[in-house]
Scaffold this active site. Sequence first.
Site, PDB file in Angstrom:
ATOM      1  NE  ARG A 129      -3.882   2.048   2.315  1.00 36.86           N
ATOM      2  CZ  ARG A 129      -4.092   2.878   3.332  1.00 36.86           C
ATOM      3  NH1 ARG A 129      -3.427   2.725   4.466  1.00 36.86           N
ATOM      4  NH2 ARG A 129      -4.966   3.851   3.231  1.00 36.86           N
ATOM      5  CG  HIS A 152      -1.075   5.489  -0.138  1.00 32.44           C
ATOM      6  ND1 HIS A 152      -1.652   5.886   1.048  1.00 32.44           N
ATOM      7  CD2 HIS A 152      -2.020   4.746  -0.772  1.00 32.44           C
ATOM      8  CE1 HIS A 152      -2.887   5.409   1.123  1.00 32.44           C
ATOM      9  NE2 HIS A 152      -3.127   4.704   0.043  1.00 32.44           N
ATOM     10  CG  ASP A 153       6.535   6.891  -3.336  1.00 31.10           C
ATOM     11  OD1 ASP A 153       6.522   8.124  -3.116  1.00 31.10           O
ATOM     12  OD2 ASP A 153       7.521   6.307  -3.837  1.00 31.10           O
ATOM     13  CG  ASN A 193       0.046   8.605   3.177  1.00 31.66           C
ATOM     14  OD1 ASN A 193      -0.441   7.673   2.527  1.00 31.66           O
ATOM     15  ND2 ASN A 193       0.594   9.667   2.605  1.00 31.66           N
ATOM     16  CG  HIS A 250      -7.972  -3.612  -1.358  1.00 29.79           C
ATOM     17  ND1 HIS A 250      -9.014  -2.736  -1.521  1.00 29.79           N
ATOM     18  CD2 HIS A 250      -6.876  -2.823  -1.150  1.00 29.79           C
ATOM     19  CE1 HIS A 250      -8.591  -1.479  -1.433  1.00 29.79           C
ATOM     20  NE2 HIS A 250      -7.285  -1.511  -1.213  1.00 29.79           N
TER      21      HIS A 250
HETATM   22  C1  HEM Z   1      -8.762   1.638  -6.008  1.00 33.40           C
HETATM   23  C2  HEM Z   1      -8.697   2.536  -5.066  1.00 33.40           C
HETATM   24  C3  HEM Z   1      -8.266   2.222  -3.664  1.00 33.40           C
HETATM   25  C4  HEM Z   1      -8.869   2.644  -2.534  1.00 33.40           C
HETATM   26  C5  HEM Z   1     -10.077   3.536  -2.435  1.00 33.40           C
HETATM   27  C6  HEM Z   1      -8.150   2.073  -1.426  1.00 33.40           C
HETATM   28  C7  HEM Z   1      -8.437   2.294  -0.110  1.00 33.40           C
HETATM   29  C8  HEM Z   1      -7.896   1.597   0.949  1.00 33.40           C
HETATM   30  C9  HEM Z   1      -8.239   1.765   2.334  1.00 33.40           C
HETATM   31  C10 HEM Z   1      -9.251   2.778   2.862  1.00 33.40           C
HETATM   32  C11 HEM Z   1      -7.554   0.862   3.043  1.00 33.40           C
HETATM   33  C12 HEM Z   1      -7.610   0.639   4.563  1.00 33.40           C
HETATM   34  C13 HEM Z   1      -6.549   1.505   5.237  1.00 33.40           C
HETATM   35  C14 HEM Z   1      -6.554   1.400   6.736  1.00 33.40           C
HETATM   36  O1  HEM Z   1      -7.650   1.364   7.330  1.00 33.40           O
HETATM   37  O2  HEM Z   1      -5.459   1.347   7.334  1.00 33.40           O
HETATM   38  C15 HEM Z   1      -6.726   0.127   2.133  1.00 33.40           C
HETATM   39  C16 HEM Z   1      -5.877  -0.883   2.487  1.00 33.40           C
HETATM   40  C17 HEM Z   1      -5.004  -1.480   1.604  1.00 33.40           C
HETATM   41  N1  HEM Z   1      -4.803  -1.131   0.287  1.00 33.40           N
HETATM   42 FE1  HEM Z   1      -5.995   0.049  -0.817  1.00 33.40          FE
HETATM   43  N2  HEM Z   1      -7.127   1.314  -1.908  1.00 33.40           N
HETATM   44  C18 HEM Z   1      -7.155   1.374  -3.272  1.00 33.40           C
HETATM   45  C19 HEM Z   1      -6.252   0.806  -4.136  1.00 33.40           C
HETATM   46  C20 HEM Z   1      -5.170   0.064  -3.744  1.00 33.40           C
HETATM   47  C21 HEM Z   1      -4.094  -0.345  -4.596  1.00 33.40           C
HETATM   48  C22 HEM Z   1      -3.952   0.066  -6.066  1.00 33.40           C
HETATM   49  C23 HEM Z   1      -3.249  -1.102  -3.849  1.00 33.40           C
HETATM   50  C24 HEM Z   1      -1.961  -1.762  -4.238  1.00 33.40           C
HETATM   51  C25 HEM Z   1      -1.673  -2.170  -5.449  1.00 33.40           C
HETATM   52  C26 HEM Z   1      -3.808  -1.172  -2.523  1.00 33.40           C
HETATM   53  C27 HEM Z   1      -3.293  -1.887  -1.481  1.00 33.40           C
HETATM   54  C28 HEM Z   1      -3.827  -1.930  -0.215  1.00 33.40           C
HETATM   55  C29 HEM Z   1      -3.393  -2.861   0.815  1.00 33.40           C
HETATM   56  C30 HEM Z   1      -2.357  -3.956   0.629  1.00 33.40           C
HETATM   57  C31 HEM Z   1      -4.121  -2.563   1.949  1.00 33.40           C
HETATM   58  C32 HEM Z   1      -3.998  -3.227   3.332  1.00 33.40           C
HETATM   59  C33 HEM Z   1      -3.040  -2.388   4.181  1.00 33.40           C
HETATM   60  C34 HEM Z   1      -2.702  -3.003   5.521  1.00 33.40           C
HETATM   61  O3  HEM Z   1      -3.145  -4.098   5.848  1.00 33.40           O
HETATM   62  O4  HEM Z   1      -1.951  -2.332   6.266  1.00 33.40           O
HETATM   63  N3  HEM Z   1      -4.948  -0.428  -2.488  1.00 33.40           N
HETATM   64  N4  HEM Z   1      -6.947   0.605   0.863  1.00 33.40           N
END
Ligand code: HEM
Length: 324
Positions: free
Chosen positions: A71, A75-76, A100, A197
């Site tokens: 993630r 974000h970077d 972040n 995800h």
């Molecule tokens: C499509 C739009 C996206 C939205 C709206 C989104 C939003 C989010 C949000 C709100 C979280 C939870 C953060 C938290 O509560 O700490 C999350 C977690 C995560 N996102 Fe996304 N995300 C998106 C795309 C992506 C992309 C493109 C990737 C990587 C290629 C990604 C990888 C992750 C990962 C791996 C997590 C889990 C983080 C953890 O367990 O610490 N996301 N995302």
Amino acid sequence: MGFVRSLCVCITFLSCLISSVHGQATARPGPVSGTRIGFYATTCPTAETIVRNAVTAGFNSNPRIAPGILRMHFHDCFVQGCDGSVLISGSNTERTAVPNLNLRGFEVIDNAKTQLEAACPGVVSCADILALAARDTVVLTRGLGWAVPTGRRDGRVSLASNANNLPGPGDSVAVQQQKFSALGLNTRELVVLAGGHTIGTAGCIVFRNRLFNNTDTTVDQAFLTQLQTQCPQNGDGSVRVDLDTGSAATFDNSYFNNLARGRGVLQSDHVLWTDPATRPIVQQLMSPRSTFNTEFARAMVRMSNIGVLTGATGEIRRVCSAVN
Ligand code: HEM
């Protein structure tokens, strides 16, 4: 064994590129950029091994750094390009922006950088360490690796205000499309990359607003009840819930199966299934013959090339948390 796996991955990566040349793949070929595979082959031949070992050590002591680093790279790249700006600490830097605050794994990147500065001082950028580490986290969670083009340099600017336009958990498909296309990524790449995800968790605070008084019949009602139990209305918003129920530690296509069953956790995930613009893509990616892994690899290479600094631009930071 490691060699065989690397070979397989390289072959898959090459066939992926070849298929795109022959027009069989749906994603567009990558943009022209200054990055290339093996950029450090002569200047720091151990670079990729050092990063992989640091990520593996971090993962072995806390597997949650895998989704954290993946993630972090996203974000970077989405904020003024993949220039390592998310790694800089200090007041009003990107790291302090709300989206972040829950990023994790900074210490793993810092550890890799310390070792790289000892082995090859001033050579390997923090932006490249993060791009390599993101790939390594996918491999560690049993996904498919890919060859990461390198040669990024580090940016010198990191502003919290620049991070406000990151995709958010309440974004519609139209808004997500707009945010991805602004960076040259198409709708298929958006859905494929959201497949990140398949690992990791979200805090209740970011999706609780959709759990109560939800009349959307496309949401699995038993799942909704389960989420309400995990994230009660006045409960602790920092409690974390798996984004890919039943398979949150493994990089696979089950996230898409969950979406189709109305079991997306974030609203931004759920709408990928309900919106006609993205539903057919989810249907393809969830199938037993899914090409998710190879498409994810290729989409990551494209995402990892957004706005990169190369050549004489930027710098090679001495430490990842501060500009030189
Ligand atoms: C499509 C739009 C996206 C939205 C709206 C989104 C939003 C989010 C949000 C709100 C979280 C939870 C953060 C938290 O509560 O700490 C999350 C977690 C995560 N996102 Fe996304 N995300 C998106 C795309 C992506 C992309 C493109 C990737 C990587 C290629 C990604 C990888 C992750 C990962 C791996 C997590 C889990 C983080 C953890 O367990 O610490 N996301 N995302």
